[in-house]
Enzyme design. Structure first.
Site, PDB file in Angstrom:
ATOM      1  N   GLY A  46       0.851  -1.189   0.000  1.00  0.00           N
ATOM      2  CA  GLY A  46       0.000   0.000   0.000  1.00  0.00           C
ATOM      3  C   GLY A  46       0.880   1.230   0.000  1.00  0.00           C
ATOM      4  CD  GLN A  51       3.214   6.009   2.950  1.00  0.00           C
ATOM      5  OE1 GLN A  51       2.290   5.435   2.357  1.00  0.00           O
ATOM      6  NE2 GLN A  51       4.156   5.362   3.586  1.00  0.00           N
ATOM      7  CB  CYS A  99       5.286   2.335   7.735  1.00  0.00           C
ATOM      8  SG  CYS A  99       4.687   3.863   6.960  1.00  0.00           S
ATOM      9  CG  LEU A 100       6.549   1.496   1.639  1.00  0.00           C
ATOM     10  CD1 LEU A 100       5.981   1.813   0.269  1.00  0.00           C
ATOM     11  CD2 LEU A 100       7.598   0.398   1.551  1.00  0.00           C
ATOM     12  CG  HIS A 141      -0.653   1.017   7.184  1.00  0.00           C
ATOM     13  ND1 HIS A 141       0.308   0.501   8.027  1.00  0.00           N
ATOM     14  CD2 HIS A 141      -0.016   1.945   6.429  1.00  0.00           C
ATOM     15  CE1 HIS A 141       1.469   1.119   7.790  1.00  0.00           C
ATOM     16  NE2 HIS A 141       1.290   1.990   6.814  1.00  0.00           N
ATOM     17  CD  GLU A 142      -1.406   2.406   2.765  1.00  0.00           C
ATOM     18  OE1 GLU A 142      -0.704   1.400   2.893  1.00  0.00           O
ATOM     19  OE2 GLU A 142      -0.939   3.564   2.812  1.00  0.00           O
ATOM     20  CG  HIS A 145       0.087   6.736   5.748  1.00  0.00           C
ATOM     21  ND1 HIS A 145       1.197   7.282   6.371  1.00  0.00           N
ATOM     22  CD2 HIS A 145       0.390   5.427   5.547  1.00  0.00           C
ATOM     23  CE1 HIS A 145       2.122   6.349   6.538  1.00  0.00           C
ATOM     24  NE2 HIS A 145       1.663   5.207   6.038  1.00  0.00           N
TER      25      HIS A 145
HETATM   26  O1  LIG Z   1       4.921  -5.261   2.193  1.00  0.00           O
HETATM   27  C1  LIG Z   1       5.220  -4.829   3.293  1.00  0.00           C
HETATM   28  C2  LIG Z   1       6.050  -3.527   3.403  1.00  0.00           C
HETATM   29  S1  LIG Z   1       5.318  -2.186   4.349  1.00  0.00           S
HETATM   30  C3  LIG Z   1       3.903  -1.721   3.433  1.00  0.00           C
HETATM   31  O2  LIG Z   1       3.625  -2.274   2.399  1.00  0.00           O
HETATM   32  C4  LIG Z   1       3.057  -0.583   3.977  1.00  0.00           C
HETATM   33  C5  LIG Z   1       1.584  -0.926   3.991  1.00  0.00           C
HETATM   34  C6  LIG Z   1       1.149  -1.972   4.964  1.00  0.00           C
HETATM   35  C7  LIG Z   1       2.006  -2.997   5.420  1.00  0.00           C
HETATM   36  C8  LIG Z   1       1.519  -3.936   6.327  1.00  0.00           C
HETATM   37  C9  LIG Z   1       0.207  -3.843   6.799  1.00  0.00           C
HETATM   38  C10 LIG Z   1      -0.625  -2.828   6.335  1.00  0.00           C
HETATM   39  C11 LIG Z   1      -0.153  -1.910   5.422  1.00  0.00           C
HETATM   40  C12 LIG Z   1       3.309   0.540   3.010  1.00  0.00           C
HETATM   41  C13 LIG Z   1       2.971   1.917   3.507  1.00  0.00           C
HETATM   42  F1  LIG Z   1       3.661   2.178   4.598  1.00  0.00           F
HETATM   43  F2  LIG Z   1       3.317   2.779   2.575  1.00  0.00           F
HETATM   44  F3  LIG Z   1       1.691   2.057   3.783  1.00  0.00           F
HETATM   45  C14 LIG Z   1       4.739  -5.537   4.526  1.00  0.00           C
HETATM   46  C15 LIG Z   1       5.340  -5.261   5.753  1.00  0.00           C
HETATM   47  C16 LIG Z   1       4.905  -5.927   6.886  1.00  0.00           C
HETATM   48  C17 LIG Z   1       3.845  -6.838   6.835  1.00  0.00           C
HETATM   49  C18 LIG Z   1       3.246  -7.091   5.597  1.00  0.00           C
HETATM   50  C19 LIG Z   1       3.692  -6.447   4.453  1.00  0.00           C
HETATM   51 ZN   LIG Z   2       2.601   3.413   6.161  1.00  0.00          ZN
END
Ligand SMILES: O=C(CSC(=O)[C@H](Cc1ccccc1)CC(F)(F)F)c1ccccc1
Ligand SMILES: [Zn+2]
Length: 156
Positions: A46, A51, A99-100, A141-142, A145
């Site tokens: 996401g 961001q 989170c990126l 999560h989004e 943000h």
């Molecule tokens: O793909 C990721 C990388 S972090 C990611 O994709 C965030 C989104 C996200 C990760 C995990 C749970 C919910 C949302 C991106 C952000 F920060 F820009 F929103 C991930 C990390 C931990 C658990 C599962 C997946």
């Molecule tokens: Zn995030």
């Protein structure tokens, strides 16, 4: 390059409330295209406009199986504009999130397991959907943000 720089913790844009989209124009389409390529390059699930330093109420969800959620649904990326949460289950699930904008960090977060949401597509069409499990988690999560909230503010 089609990818955009990602804001990291400490940048004010991540703490601001995003503004509603009113113009469904070519500029918006271009922003969503750049957000998607940035998301894919970062291998995330996401990404929200703040961001990539845009204060518009836009995010993209792109669930795919990952080491943390191996049975996550593989889905086509969904562009979500002007979202609202209509209902959240009282039942919550704790899950690990990243989170990126907060590199090398994994935090356990409790989230509603089922939500009913409303949002506009990139063409301005209203959608209402019920989301569950990991996809609901990505949405929440989004959505955070867009309210200027990151994992660090949610951490117990
Ligand atoms: O793909 C990721 C990388 S972090 C990611 O994709 C965030 C989104 C996200 C990760 C995990 C749970 C919910 C949302 C991106 C952000 F920060 F820009 F929103 C991930 C990390 C931990 C658990 C599962 C997946
Ligand atoms: Zn995030």
């Amino acid at each position: 390059a089609l990818t955009l720089p990602i804001a990291t913790t400490g940048e004010p844009i991540l703490t601001r409330v995003a503004k509603p989209v009113t113009e469904f124009n070519q500029q918006l389409v271009q922003l969503t295209q750049q957000m998607l390529s940035t998301l894919l390059a970062a291998k995330g699930v996401g990404i929200a406009a703040p961001q990539v330093h845009s204060n518009m109420a836009v995010f993209i969800m792109a669930s795919h199986p990952n080491e943390r959620y191996p049975d996550a649904p593989k889905m086509d990326p969904i562009v979500v504009i002007n979202p609202s949460i209509i209902e959240q289950s009282s039942q919550q699930v704790i899950g690990e999130e990243g989170c990126l904008s907060i590199p090398n960090t994994r935090i356990n977060i409790a989230r509603a397991d089922q939500i009913t949401v409303k949002y506009q597509t990139r063409y301005g069409q209203w959608q209402q959907q019920t989301l569950r499990g990991f996809v609901a988690r990505i949405f929440l999560h989004e959505y955070d943000h867009l309210q200027g909230i990151t994992l660090l503010e949610r951490e117990q």
